[in-house]
Design a protein around this motif. Sequence first.
Motif, PDB file in Angstrom:
ATOM      1  N   LEU A 254      17.635  -2.541  72.941  1.00 12.72           N
ATOM      2  CA  LEU A 254      16.979  -3.625  72.222  1.00 12.72           C
ATOM      3  C   LEU A 254      15.993  -3.061  71.212  1.00 12.72           C
ATOM      4  O   LEU A 254      15.550  -1.918  71.317  1.00 12.72           O
ATOM      5  CB  LEU A 254      16.209  -4.526  73.189  1.00 12.72           C
ATOM      6  CG  LEU A 254      16.962  -5.374  74.199  1.00 12.72           C
ATOM      7  CD1 LEU A 254      15.966  -6.088  75.099  1.00 12.72           C
ATOM      8  CD2 LEU A 254      17.864  -6.370  73.507  1.00 12.72           C
TER       9      LEU A 254
ATOM     10  N   GLU B 170      20.626  -2.106  78.469  1.00 15.76           N
ATOM     11  CA  GLU B 170      20.810  -2.733  77.162  1.00 15.76           C
ATOM     12  C   GLU B 170      19.825  -2.158  76.148  1.00 15.76           C
ATOM     13  O   GLU B 170      18.638  -2.010  76.411  1.00 15.76           O
ATOM     14  CB  GLU B 170      20.614  -4.244  77.260  1.00 15.76           C
ATOM     15  CG  GLU B 170      20.866  -4.956  75.923  1.00 15.76           C
ATOM     16  CD  GLU B 170      20.703  -6.465  76.001  1.00 15.76           C
ATOM     17  OE1 GLU B 170      21.185  -7.167  75.087  1.00 15.76           O
ATOM     18  OE2 GLU B 170      20.086  -6.945  76.979  1.00 15.76           O
TER      19      GLU B 170
ATOM     20  N   ILE C  42      16.446  -7.925  68.638  1.00 17.57           N
ATOM     21  CA  ILE C  42      17.807  -7.607  68.229  1.00 17.57           C
ATOM     22  C   ILE C  42      18.436  -6.620  69.205  1.00 17.57           C
ATOM     23  O   ILE C  42      17.738  -5.892  69.916  1.00 17.57           O
ATOM     24  CB  ILE C  42      17.856  -7.035  66.799  1.00 17.57           C
ATOM     25  CG1 ILE C  42      17.121  -5.697  66.711  1.00 17.57           C
ATOM     26  CG2 ILE C  42      17.257  -8.037  65.817  1.00 17.57           C
ATOM     27  CD1 ILE C  42      17.162  -5.076  65.328  1.00 17.57           C
ATOM     28  N   THR C  43      19.767  -6.594  69.218  1.00 15.91           N
ATOM     29  CA  THR C  43      20.500  -5.688  70.091  1.00 15.91           C
ATOM     30  C   THR C  43      21.697  -5.118  69.360  1.00 15.91           C
ATOM     31  O   THR C  43      22.208  -5.723  68.403  1.00 15.91           O
ATOM     32  CB  THR C  43      20.941  -6.399  71.386  1.00 15.91           C
ATOM     33  OG1 THR C  43      21.517  -5.453  72.289  1.00 15.91           O
ATOM     34  CG2 THR C  43      21.964  -7.488  71.092  1.00 15.91           C
TER      35      THR C  43
ATOM     36  N   LYS D 260      18.545 -16.248  63.997  1.00 16.40           N
ATOM     37  CA  LYS D 260      19.367 -16.107  65.200  1.00 16.40           C
ATOM     38  C   LYS D 260      20.863 -16.223  64.900  1.00 16.40           C
ATOM     39  O   LYS D 260      21.693 -15.840  65.747  1.00 16.40           O
ATOM     40  CB  LYS D 260      18.963 -17.158  66.237  1.00 16.40           C
ATOM     41  CG  LYS D 260      17.616 -16.913  66.888  1.00 16.40           C
ATOM     42  CD  LYS D 260      17.322 -17.995  67.921  1.00 16.40           C
ATOM     43  CE  LYS D 260      15.971 -17.780  68.583  1.00 16.40           C
ATOM     44  NZ  LYS D 260      15.671 -18.849  69.576  1.00 16.40           N
TER      45      LYS D 260
ATOM     46  N   VAL E 181      19.037 -11.898  69.100  1.00 13.38           N
ATOM     47  CA  VAL E 181      19.197 -12.624  70.360  1.00 13.38           C
ATOM     48  C   VAL E 181      17.992 -13.495  70.715  1.00 13.38           C
ATOM     49  O   VAL E 181      18.075 -14.334  71.613  1.00 13.38           O
ATOM     50  CB  VAL E 181      19.478 -11.642  71.522  1.00 13.38           C
ATOM     51  CG1 VAL E 181      20.821 -10.960  71.308  1.00 13.38           C
ATOM     52  CG2 VAL E 181      18.365 -10.611  71.663  1.00 13.38           C
ATOM     53  N   ASP E 182      16.880 -13.305  70.007  1.00 11.83           N
ATOM     54  CA  ASP E 182      15.708 -14.131  70.303  1.00 11.83           C
ATOM     55  C   ASP E 182      14.707 -13.958  69.168  1.00 11.83           C
ATOM     56  O   ASP E 182      14.882 -13.109  68.284  1.00 11.83           O
ATOM     57  CB  ASP E 182      15.069 -13.711  71.632  1.00 11.83           C
ATOM     58  CG  ASP E 182      14.294 -14.858  72.301  1.00 11.83           C
ATOM     59  OD1 ASP E 182      13.985 -15.839  71.597  1.00 11.83           O
ATOM     60  OD2 ASP E 182      14.010 -14.748  73.503  1.00 11.83           O
TER      61      ASP E 182
ATOM     62  N   ARG F 262      14.671 -10.071  79.904  1.00 13.19           N
ATOM     63  CA  ARG F 262      16.092  -9.842  79.622  1.00 13.19           C
ATOM     64  C   ARG F 262      16.593  -8.534  80.244  1.00 13.19           C
ATOM     65  O   ARG F 262      17.703  -8.469  80.758  1.00 13.19           O
ATOM     66  CB  ARG F 262      16.302  -9.813  78.105  1.00 13.19           C
ATOM     67  CG  ARG F 262      17.748  -9.650  77.656  1.00 13.19           C
ATOM     68  CD  ARG F 262      17.845  -9.587  76.145  1.00 13.19           C
ATOM     69  NE  ARG F 262      19.215  -9.413  75.689  1.00 13.19           N
ATOM     70  CZ  ARG F 262      20.025 -10.400  75.321  1.00 13.19           C
ATOM     71  NH1 ARG F 262      19.594 -11.641  75.331  1.00 13.19           N
ATOM     72  NH2 ARG F 262      21.266 -10.156  74.921  1.00 13.19           N
TER      73      ARG F 262
END
Length: 405
Positions: free
Chosen positions: A328, A326, A381-382, A351, A357-358, A295
Amino acid sequence: MALSTDVLIFSKRFAGGVRVVAQMLEESGRRPVLVSSEPEDVNRSACAAHVVVDWDRDGLDDLVKAVDAAGVVPTAVVNFVEPLLSWQLRVARHYGLPGDEPGREILLSKARVREEMRRLGLSDVRFTAGPAGALDPAAVTVFPVIVKPAEDSGSSRLVRRADDAGRLAAALREISDAAGEDLRVIVEQYVPGTEFSVDGPVVDGRFHALFTVEKTQHDEDRHHDAGLRISPPPSDHVRRGALDLAERVSTLCGKSGITTGWLHVEGRAALDGRAELIEINPRPGGGLHRAATLRTCGVDPIHASVLMALGTDDAAALADSTRNDELLALLPFEADRVGVLVEATPVDDLKRIPGVVDGYQFENFRVTSMDQENFFTEALITADDVDGLAEVARRVQAAFTFTFE
């Protein structure tokens, strides 16, 4: 006669990413061949053939005979299981396959890595190594120390901290009782600071640090990962320490003849930015490291590792890869007892929480020992900042329930 497309995939205790690797090989026109010690291996159906070898008792001749009997002609070997690295080297050399460079032998043992780091002036951590049942606690004069297997220590298996000679003696007895007196262990000076990891490829003998994680809530009692693992590191001293350690690992690779492969490097950084190596793992980081690296860096570490094992990697592309900005965090969940996972909040439900996000979850996950990390679910997570990551993590932890029986 048609050229062989057989590629060996090594597995032990059902680990090794067999199904993922097998699919990649099939998509590239290769024939995946599982090599494991389990006659009824759960992953054998994912491969075109299955060769059974007793990793602990058999020798290279036994493996070669089993491979020949199966009509397999190896063209490469893929191995993500650290205890099987010596097998990987021997098989690669026997068949003349990629990944057989002599320098890789250094990675066979954490003690050998320490010796080489010291020889090159890259580390001054004090250590000793030998069979768990034969080490003399009185010979260790600097405490605290960490005791762990020198060669088979995946998932923080059998890691102990000892603050004095008495506790060291007890730790050695515990490890001997659990794994046998002949198990080789390393007793090394405890490294204070914030723990972190750095993942990336070795290209032409140089380590390229791609994905760095700060372990903000590391479990110091059990020496397990715990809580949020944030990337890029929010702490300045960790960022500086990770860069410093990555450069020293690159020097180690260049000087020792480690020319290719993927490394998961773990270290600790002090507040002044000085860093020290904990260990080098010759494989990609586990869990969601793969998804997070893909990602943020556009690189799939598993796929890159497979290509390197095949000798067809795009070295220039890997060397030029960079990370985006980004923010994370990886949030793992660990079993709380021996048993089988019978119920857990599904990942799809997690989710739905904003910021997730995954994730993954191992169904019917079985825990046979609490003496290692037993992660069965993890969320990626973000958020815009570290406080935001902490808030998403709190929501995930509040929503997630599980039962082992």
